[in-house]
Design a protein around this motif. Structure first.
Motif, PDB file in Angstrom:
ATOM      1  N   LYS A   1       0.833  -1.208   0.000  1.00 35.73           N
ATOM      2  CA  LYS A   1       0.000   0.000   0.000  1.00 35.73           C
ATOM      3  C   LYS A   1       0.868   1.260   0.000  1.00 35.73           C
ATOM      4  O   LYS A   1       0.592   2.209  -0.721  1.00 35.73           O
ATOM      5  CB  LYS A   1      -0.937   0.011   1.207  1.00 35.73           C
ATOM      6  CG  LYS A   1      -2.058  -0.990   1.119  1.00 35.73           C
ATOM      7  CD  LYS A   1      -2.950  -0.894   2.333  1.00 35.73           C
ATOM      8  CE  LYS A   1      -4.052  -1.926   2.272  1.00 35.73           C
ATOM      9  NZ  LYS A   1      -4.914  -1.869   3.465  1.00 35.73           N
ATOM     10  N   ALA A   2       1.891   1.254   0.821  1.00 33.82           N
ATOM     11  CA  ALA A   2       2.785   2.417   0.878  1.00 33.82           C
ATOM     12  C   ALA A   2       3.480   2.617  -0.462  1.00 33.82           C
ATOM     13  O   ALA A   2       3.613   3.751  -0.932  1.00 33.82           O
ATOM     14  CB  ALA A   2       3.820   2.240   1.996  1.00 33.82           C
ATOM     15  N   LYS A   3       3.910   1.518  -1.093  1.00 36.45           N
ATOM     16  CA  LYS A   3       4.580   1.634  -2.391  1.00 36.45           C
ATOM     17  C   LYS A   3       3.651   2.197  -3.456  1.00 36.45           C
ATOM     18  O   LYS A   3       4.046   3.053  -4.245  1.00 36.45           O
ATOM     19  CB  LYS A   3       5.111   0.267  -2.844  1.00 36.45           C
ATOM     20  CG  LYS A   3       6.342  -0.148  -2.114  1.00 36.45           C
ATOM     21  CD  LYS A   3       6.900  -1.427  -2.671  1.00 36.45           C
ATOM     22  CE  LYS A   3       8.136  -1.811  -1.876  1.00 36.45           C
ATOM     23  NZ  LYS A   3       8.951  -2.800  -2.538  1.00 36.45           N
ATOM     24  N   GLU A   4       2.411   1.722  -3.486  1.00 36.43           N
ATOM     25  CA  GLU A   4       1.438   2.213  -4.471  1.00 36.43           C
ATOM     26  C   GLU A   4       1.199   3.708  -4.299  1.00 36.43           C
ATOM     27  O   GLU A   4       1.168   4.463  -5.270  1.00 36.43           O
ATOM     28  CB  GLU A   4       0.116   1.459  -4.333  1.00 36.43           C
ATOM     29  CG  GLU A   4       0.168   0.016  -4.774  1.00 36.43           C
ATOM     30  CD  GLU A   4      -1.097  -0.741  -4.423  1.00 36.43           C
ATOM     31  OE1 GLU A   4      -2.138  -0.104  -4.131  1.00 36.43           O
ATOM     32  OE2 GLU A   4      -1.045  -1.981  -4.431  1.00 36.43           O
ATOM     33  N   LYS A   5       1.033   4.132  -3.067  1.00 42.14           N
ATOM     34  CA  LYS A   5       0.770   5.543  -2.798  1.00 42.14           C
ATOM     35  C   LYS A   5       2.004   6.403  -3.082  1.00 42.14           C
ATOM     36  O   LYS A   5       1.889   7.506  -3.615  1.00 42.14           O
ATOM     37  CB  LYS A   5       0.285   5.723  -1.366  1.00 42.14           C
ATOM     38  CG  LYS A   5      -1.128   5.195  -1.154  1.00 42.14           C
ATOM     39  CD  LYS A   5      -1.548   5.298   0.298  1.00 42.14           C
ATOM     40  CE  LYS A   5      -2.982   4.906   0.522  1.00 42.14           C
ATOM     41  NZ  LYS A   5      -3.275   3.533   0.287  1.00 42.14           N
ATOM     42  N   ALA A   6       3.173   5.913  -2.730  1.00 38.89           N
ATOM     43  CA  ALA A   6       4.410   6.649  -3.023  1.00 38.89           C
ATOM     44  C   ALA A   6       4.573   6.818  -4.524  1.00 38.89           C
ATOM     45  O   ALA A   6       4.930   7.899  -5.009  1.00 38.89           O
ATOM     46  CB  ALA A   6       5.614   5.910  -2.434  1.00 38.89           C
ATOM     47  N   ARG A   7       4.294   5.765  -5.270  1.00 35.82           N
ATOM     48  CA  ARG A   7       4.384   5.819  -6.731  1.00 35.82           C
ATOM     49  C   ARG A   7       3.410   6.865  -7.277  1.00 35.82           C
ATOM     50  O   ARG A   7       3.759   7.645  -8.169  1.00 35.82           O
ATOM     51  CB  ARG A   7       4.072   4.430  -7.301  1.00 35.82           C
ATOM     52  CG  ARG A   7       4.433   4.265  -8.748  1.00 35.82           C
ATOM     53  CD  ARG A   7       4.270   2.812  -9.205  1.00 35.82           C
ATOM     54  NE  ARG A   7       5.319   1.971  -8.634  1.00 35.82           N
ATOM     55  CZ  ARG A   7       5.100   0.945  -7.815  1.00 35.82           C
ATOM     56  NH1 ARG A   7       3.886   0.611  -7.465  1.00 35.82           N
ATOM     57  NH2 ARG A   7       6.104   0.237  -7.347  1.00 35.82           N
ATOM     58  N   GLU A   8       2.208   6.906  -6.719  1.00 34.88           N
ATOM     59  CA  GLU A   8       1.208   7.878  -7.182  1.00 34.88           C
ATOM     60  C   GLU A   8       1.656   9.314  -6.901  1.00 34.88           C
ATOM     61  O   GLU A   8       1.509  10.197  -7.748  1.00 34.88           O
ATOM     62  CB  GLU A   8      -0.142   7.611  -6.510  1.00 34.88           C
ATOM     63  CG  GLU A   8      -1.238   8.493  -7.057  1.00 34.88           C
ATOM     64  CD  GLU A   8      -2.613   8.143  -6.524  1.00 34.88           C
ATOM     65  OE1 GLU A   8      -3.499   9.012  -6.633  1.00 34.88           O
ATOM     66  OE2 GLU A   8      -2.811   7.027  -6.004  1.00 34.88           O
ATOM     67  N   ILE A   9       2.227   9.560  -5.729  1.00 33.43           N
ATOM     68  CA  ILE A   9       2.723  10.897  -5.399  1.00 33.43           C
ATOM     69  C   ILE A   9       3.818  11.309  -6.382  1.00 33.43           C
ATOM     70  O   ILE A   9       3.822  12.428  -6.904  1.00 33.43           O
ATOM     71  CB  ILE A   9       3.268  10.950  -3.956  1.00 33.43           C
ATOM     72  CG1 ILE A   9       2.144  10.720  -2.951  1.00 33.43           C
ATOM     73  CG2 ILE A   9       3.961  12.289  -3.688  1.00 33.43           C
ATOM     74  CD1 ILE A   9       2.621  10.440  -1.540  1.00 33.43           C
ATOM     75  N   LEU A  10       4.739  10.398  -6.645  1.00 34.14           N
ATOM     76  CA  LEU A  10       5.834  10.706  -7.577  1.00 34.14           C
ATOM     77  C   LEU A  10       5.308  10.983  -8.980  1.00 34.14           C
ATOM     78  O   LEU A  10       5.811  11.862  -9.674  1.00 34.14           O
ATOM     79  CB  LEU A  10       6.853   9.572  -7.576  1.00 34.14           C
ATOM     80  CG  LEU A  10       7.642   9.430  -6.269  1.00 34.14           C
ATOM     81  CD1 LEU A  10       8.437   8.135  -6.260  1.00 34.14           C
ATOM     82  CD2 LEU A  10       8.538  10.628  -6.037  1.00 34.14           C
ATOM     83  N   LYS A  11       4.283  10.256  -9.387  1.00 31.13           N
ATOM     84  CA  LYS A  11       3.676  10.500 -10.704  1.00 31.13           C
ATOM     85  C   LYS A  11       2.993  11.865 -10.751  1.00 31.13           C
ATOM     86  O   LYS A  11       3.094  12.586 -11.740  1.00 31.13           O
ATOM     87  CB  LYS A  11       2.638   9.425 -11.025  1.00 31.13           C
ATOM     88  CG  LYS A  11       3.213   8.120 -11.473  1.00 31.13           C
ATOM     89  CD  LYS A  11       2.079   7.158 -11.795  1.00 31.13           C
ATOM     90  CE  LYS A  11       2.563   5.815 -12.223  1.00 31.13           C
ATOM     91  NZ  LYS A  11       1.457   4.894 -12.527  1.00 31.13           N
ATOM     92  N   LEU A  12       2.290  12.202  -9.660  1.00 35.19           N
ATOM     93  CA  LEU A  12       1.555  13.468  -9.625  1.00 35.19           C
ATOM     94  C   LEU A  12       2.460  14.678  -9.854  1.00 35.19           C
ATOM     95  O   LEU A  12       2.061  15.650 -10.489  1.00 35.19           O
ATOM     96  CB  LEU A  12       0.852  13.643  -8.270  1.00 35.19           C
ATOM     97  CG  LEU A  12      -0.449  12.901  -8.053  1.00 35.19           C
ATOM     98  CD1 LEU A  12      -0.872  13.000  -6.590  1.00 35.19           C
ATOM     99  CD2 LEU A  12      -1.536  13.455  -8.950  1.00 35.19           C
ATOM    100  N   HIS A  13       3.665  14.618  -9.316  1.00 34.15           N
ATOM    101  CA  HIS A  13       4.527  15.796  -9.346  1.00 34.15           C
ATOM    102  C   HIS A  13       5.844  15.560 -10.074  1.00 34.15           C
ATOM    103  O   HIS A  13       6.806  16.308  -9.874  1.00 34.15           O
ATOM    104  CB  HIS A  13       4.769  16.288  -7.921  1.00 34.15           C
ATOM    105  CG  HIS A  13       3.495  16.617  -7.218  1.00 34.15           C
ATOM    106  ND1 HIS A  13       2.671  17.647  -7.610  1.00 34.15           N
ATOM    107  CD2 HIS A  13       2.865  16.003  -6.188  1.00 34.15           C
ATOM    108  CE1 HIS A  13       1.606  17.674  -6.847  1.00 34.15           C
ATOM    109  NE2 HIS A  13       1.696  16.691  -5.976  1.00 34.15           N
ATOM    110  N   ALA A  14       5.874  14.555 -10.942  1.00 42.93           N
ATOM    111  CA  ALA A  14       7.103  14.219 -11.679  1.00 42.93           C
ATOM    112  C   ALA A  14       7.632  15.419 -12.461  1.00 42.93           C
ATOM    113  O   ALA A  14       8.838  15.650 -12.510  1.00 42.93           O
ATOM    114  CB  ALA A  14       6.855  13.041 -12.608  1.00 42.93           C
ATOM    115  N   LYS A  15       6.752  16.190 -13.038  1.00 40.73           N
ATOM    116  CA  LYS A  15       7.185  17.346 -13.828  1.00 40.73           C
ATOM    117  C   LYS A  15       7.907  18.380 -12.949  1.00 40.73           C
ATOM    118  O   LYS A  15       8.938  18.921 -13.335  1.00 40.73           O
ATOM    119  CB  LYS A  15       5.983  17.977 -14.523  1.00 40.73           C
ATOM    120  CG  LYS A  15       6.345  19.067 -15.489  1.00 40.73           C
ATOM    121  CD  LYS A  15       5.136  19.543 -16.260  1.00 40.73           C
ATOM    122  CE  LYS A  15       5.529  20.561 -17.298  1.00 40.73           C
ATOM    123  NZ  LYS A  15       4.382  20.992 -18.090  1.00 40.73           N
ATOM    124  N   SER A  16       7.390  18.615 -11.759  1.00 44.37           N
ATOM    125  CA  SER A  16       8.003  19.593 -10.853  1.00 44.37           C
ATOM    126  C   SER A  16       9.347  19.120 -10.318  1.00 44.37           C
ATOM    127  O   SER A  16      10.226  19.928 -10.039  1.00 44.37           O
ATOM    128  CB  SER A  16       7.077  19.861  -9.669  1.00 44.37           C
ATOM    129  OG  SER A  16       5.874  20.422 -10.107  1.00 44.37           O
TER     130      SER A  16
END
Length: 111
Positions: free
Chosen positions: A77-92
């Protein structure tokens, strides 16, 4: 629970060490603590991520910690959420030396 509502997220972000304290608990307490801390960061990332907050996450080491979550046994669960956070702000965060190139390549920026 507080970070599920706007007022709770505002209180967390208003505290000078709010994000740092949440981040510090990741990989130090337990798998359940990892999941809860990353869930809080995801809630902030989804609903309260101003430019300042996104840059603060980079500066205080939240981004590096999220990358570490992906690399160690921290719970699915932590990995899935961490991956989502990184995807959300990858451009920044794309020009940051904190994120390994192979992770950036995995999360191409849109637009």
């Amino acid at each position: 629970m507080l970070c599920q509502c706007a007022d709770g997220r505002l209180e967390l972000l208003s505290h000078g060490c709010g994000l740092a304290i949440v981040s510090k608990k990741i990989l130090r307490v337990s798998t359940l603590a990892n999941e809860r801390a990353v869930r809080i960061l995801l809630s902030v990332s989804r609903f309260s991520a101003t430019h300042f907050v996104v840059q603060e996450m980079l500066q205080i080491g939240v981004v590096a910690k999220l990358c570490l979550v992906l690399q160690v046994d921290s719970g699915n669960k932590a990995k899935e959420k961490a991956r989502e956070i990184l995807k959300l702000h990858a451009k920044s965060w794309s020009n940051s030396h904190c994120i390994p190139f192979n992770l950036l390549a995995s999360y191409p920026t849109s637009g």
